[in-house]
Scaffold this motif. Structure first.
Motif, mmCIF file in Angstrom:
data_model
loop_
_atom_site.group_PDB
_atom_site.id
_atom_site.type_symbol
_atom_site.label_atom_id
_atom_site.label_comp_id
_atom_site.label_asym_id
_atom_site.label_seq_id
_atom_site.Cartn_x
_atom_site.Cartn_y
_atom_site.Cartn_z
ATOM 1 N N ILE A 296 0.772 -1.336 0.158
ATOM 2 C CA ILE A 296 -0.006 0.064 -0.167
ATOM 3 C C ILE A 296 0.812 1.350 0.048
ATOM 4 O O ILE A 296 0.573 2.306 -0.658
ATOM 5 N N VAL A 297 1.905 0.976 0.784
ATOM 6 C CA VAL A 297 3.179 2.367 0.625
ATOM 7 C C VAL A 297 3.367 2.523 -0.858
ATOM 8 O O VAL A 297 3.377 3.535 -1.402
ATOM 9 N N ALA A 298 3.599 1.438 -1.642
ATOM 10 C CA ALA A 298 4.106 1.653 -2.858
ATOM 11 C C ALA A 298 3.191 2.115 -3.725
ATOM 12 O O ALA A 298 3.155 2.964 -4.617
ATOM 13 N N ARG A 299 1.782 1.662 -3.484
ATOM 14 C CA ARG A 299 0.581 2.473 -4.508
ATOM 15 C C ARG A 299 0.209 3.832 -3.837
ATOM 16 O O ARG A 299 0.292 4.830 -4.857
ATOM 17 N N ALA A 300 0.734 4.223 -2.590
ATOM 18 C CA ALA A 300 0.806 5.706 -2.166
ATOM 19 C C ALA A 300 1.747 6.525 -2.926
ATOM 20 O O ALA A 300 1.569 7.312 -3.462
ATOM 21 N N LEU A 301 2.834 5.940 -2.941
ATOM 22 C CA LEU A 301 4.085 6.546 -3.652
ATOM 23 C C LEU A 301 3.832 6.815 -5.011
ATOM 24 O O LEU A 301 4.395 7.802 -5.380
ATOM 25 N N VAL A 318 10.652 13.238 -8.890
ATOM 26 C CA VAL A 318 11.795 12.382 -8.697
ATOM 27 C C VAL A 318 12.293 11.762 -7.587
ATOM 28 O O VAL A 318 12.623 10.754 -7.572
ATOM 29 N N GLU A 319 12.243 12.537 -6.406
ATOM 30 C CA GLU A 319 12.591 11.964 -5.302
ATOM 31 C C GLU A 319 11.411 10.936 -4.709
ATOM 32 O O GLU A 319 11.938 9.830 -4.480
ATOM 33 N N LEU A 320 10.351 11.138 -4.943
ATOM 34 C CA LEU A 320 9.231 9.952 -4.813
ATOM 35 C C LEU A 320 9.437 8.942 -5.561
ATOM 36 O O LEU A 320 9.342 7.600 -5.183
ATOM 37 N N ALA A 321 9.838 9.070 -6.919
ATOM 38 C CA ALA A 321 10.202 7.775 -7.530
ATOM 39 C C ALA A 321 11.109 6.985 -7.156
ATOM 40 O O ALA A 321 11.273 5.695 -7.396
ATOM 41 N N SER A 322 12.299 7.760 -6.618
ATOM 42 C CA SER A 322 13.404 7.243 -6.238
ATOM 43 C C SER A 322 13.134 6.338 -4.998
ATOM 44 O O SER A 322 13.522 5.190 -4.984
ATOM 45 N N ASP A 323 12.360 6.952 -4.025
ATOM 46 C CA ASP A 323 11.858 6.031 -3.034
ATOM 47 C C ASP A 323 10.921 5.000 -3.432
ATOM 48 O O ASP A 323 11.134 3.838 -2.828
ATOM 49 N N LEU A 324 10.345 4.906 -4.315
ATOM 50 C CA LEU A 324 9.415 3.775 -5.022
ATOM 51 C C LEU A 324 10.047 2.764 -5.394
ATOM 52 O O LEU A 324 10.090 1.671 -5.119
#
Length: 389
Positions: A296-301, A318-324
């Protein structure tokens, strides 16, 4: 069309006439019996059911033979070997393959066998419905298929959901339906998902609201999410999600709450309220982290990165995509990794940083092609064309 298959329909009709004695051998070739010709059925179903009746009469156990044909036709026009084995074992069926293939009513397929004509399958189904047996046959077929599905749950999700629905067991259709939806999302198959929207809506109405049953609320949330993803409407789903949030109240259910926030985020976006969409996505992210629900974290990111890219917040995207992508590596999920790189590529492209965009998009194109993610492959190819221009 409906008469597709091999042998051709004309051959099937000729065989029917021979079996009925309408055409018989004469000294100078085939002879037509006019008296019997006048007794031929006027409807095509009569031709198919007549052929089935003659095959049934020749069987060692006619009733069991007929039940086997009906169960196989209830499953579909193509019957995998493992499905037929499960039907035979559960319902003590006799073999029907030799009789059907010998009469040109069935043929071998890659992993089992198939009926020679869809029209034959439809005739058998209509006759079963006329006799009031359609629902019972669907339930019996589904019960046998559960055994096969346990080994390969995604392979038979669509068939199992359909059979439980046809059998009047909508609640039992829920689990395979959600597995089916997961496949649709994974491969961005919106068209197939739309084909079963009506069944989802029916099940959603049946679930209703149950304030003391978290599992039921979760099922409702999953169905709402599926319907929203596959349909164009948003207002009704948005209102239903808000009502569910109120039902949850202060319950300790962070993962469930995160799913509702995700629905509200997408429905808000569909309704044109991007600010609320971003707020709800952030709330979903926090709730999923509280519940340690990594998928669910992945879906939210993904939601947050997508919205950031759409609203011009390139650095945040870009930062969020990197976290994902880091999360995808932890989970060992190539689909999420491809999606993360895809989001990053679009963020760089929207900001005009073409070298970084091209690097990301080429990676997406290669990985999507290798793993069968057609939408990502196509999007990346189109975007690379934009970069080149």
């Amino acid at each position: 069309g409906r008469m597709g298959g091999s042998p051709l329909l004309g051959v099937q009709l000729l065989v029917d006439w021979v079996e009925r004695g309408v055409i018989r051998a004469g000294h100078d070739g085939p002879v037509l019996d006019g008296a019997r010709l006048s007794k031929l059925p006027h409807e095509l179903d009569g031709v198919w059911l007549g052929r089935l009746a003659r095959a049934q009469a020749a069987a060692a156990d006619p009733d069991t033979f007929r039940r086997g044909v009906e169960l196989a036709a209830t499953y579909g026009s193509e019957v995998p070997a493992e499905v037929w084995d499960a039907l035979q074992q559960r319902h003590a069926l006799v073999d029907i393959w030799d009789a059907l293939s010998g009469r040109g009513l069935a043929a071998a397929s890659e992993d089992g066998w198939r009926f020679s004509h869809l029209a034959f399958v439809e005739a058998v189904r209509r006759e079963a419905a006329r006799r009031g047996r359609r629902k019972a046959l669907a339930r019996d077929c589904a019960a046998a298929l559960e055994r096969v599905s346990a080994k390969r749950p995604f392979a038979y999700a669509a068939a199992l959901a359909r059979l439980w629905f046809e059998g009047g067991e909508a609640q039992r259709a829920l689990a395979p339906m959600l597995r089916q939806s997961e496949l649709h999302r994974r491969f961005d198959d919106v068209e197939s998902s739309r084909e079963v929207l009506e069944r989802r809506a029916e099940l959603l109405d049946e679930l209703g609201f149950a304030s003391n049953d978290l599992e039921r609320i979760n099922n409702t949330v999953e169905l709402l999410s599926d319907i929203l993803w596959a349909s164009h409407g948003a207002q009704h789903i948005h209102e239903r999600a808000e009502a569910l949030l109120a039902v949850l109240g202060r319950r300790d259910a962070p993962e469930l709450r995160a799913k509702v926030f995700l629905i509200l985020s997408l429905s808000s976006q569909r309704l044109g309220d991007y600010e609320r969409a971003r707020d709800e996505a952030a709330r979903a992210h926090r709730a999923a982290c509280d519940g340690a629900a990594e998928h669910i974290v992945a879906r939210a990111l993904t939601r947050r990165a997508s919205l950031a890219a759409r609203t011009g917040s390139r650095l945040e995207a870009v930062e969020l995509a990197s976290d994902l992508r880091q999360l995808a590596q932890q989970l060992g999920d190539i689909y999420i990794a491809v999606r993360a790189t895809h989001l990053e590529g679009w963020a760089w492209l929207s900001d005009g940083v073409l070298d970084r965009a091209e690097q990301c998009l080429r990676q997406v194109h290669e990985e999507a092609r290798d793993h069968g993610y057609a939408r990502f492959e196509g999007d990346a190819l189109n975007a690379l064309g934009d970069v080149a221009r």
